[in-house]
Design a protein around this motif. Sequence first.
Motif: not given
Lengths: 230, 82
Positions: A108, A111, A115, A140, A143-144, A146-147, A150-151
Amino acid sequence: MQFGFIIPAAIWLGAFVALAVVLLQASRKAGREGRKSRHLMWLAGAALALGGAAIPAAIQFMATDGKMWWAGVPLGLVALALGFQSIRVERPKGPALATFREKSAAVSVAAILLIYGWATAGVLQAPLELAGAFGFLVGTTVMMIIVMALSHTVLAILREPEKEDERDKLVGWRSTRNGYVVMTSGVWGVLALVFAQAPLGVLAYALLGLFVLAELVRLASELVYYRLAV
Amino acid sequence: MTQASSNRVTNSIRTLRFMKGEMTQQELADRIDVTRQTVVAIEQGRYAPSLEIAFRIAEVFQCKMEEVFQYQPAEKGKRGKK
């Protein structure tokens, strides 16, 4: 920004979640009766993946005024398929170097730095206006989501997350306290900007930056406490 | 016996694990329902567990709590920071 996609997206999500619940119940029943039920589990996972894809798709639709509604679908599918895979794969049981929560905090922090660092670099080249701040917030956030989705599903697949114990709770409480100190101190700073009659755009960006900084301090504190102090 | 520089609570978990047939940290963690990292932190004296976890550890090693954890009273004027 368009919001018309929310109702059909909610109907889509609800229908597939209901289908997944029915399939999971059938799978459990088959399991209790001693029959093979893996294919039912897969179908339930696929239904969840299709249903869940509506969430990033709806966010993408709103963020781009309906131009790129489809962009969230493949990402949602990948995230949810990975999540379902994490339920059924056999993961290593041996000792881990770090707990899931520690890895989650590290991912986190990375990320947020990537980002928000990238987005801030872009923002600083343009005038700080309210409309831009809103776009910054939506972009943002998408994007957060999604990232992080996935992570964290990849982390969960690599190793089963441990149950939270008392030390995790203590680390969480102390880290949240640190984040709160930053947040309250920052609010005083933003109030000073209000009294100085700063433009609305500057205030919006200052508040956004404050939220991000507080979260960064909370997560970084977790990392420090896990490794050094607690 | 492990003691962190600022802690006054020490423990003998490492020794007790050794005497219990080289019990691994993971085995102990599973039996007291915490993560292995928490066992590591307790063993190194970085983390003082709750009474409940302390009792569970003593139960695993079938000994009294005082045999697992020891308390060193601070000298007057040298009270450690909480």
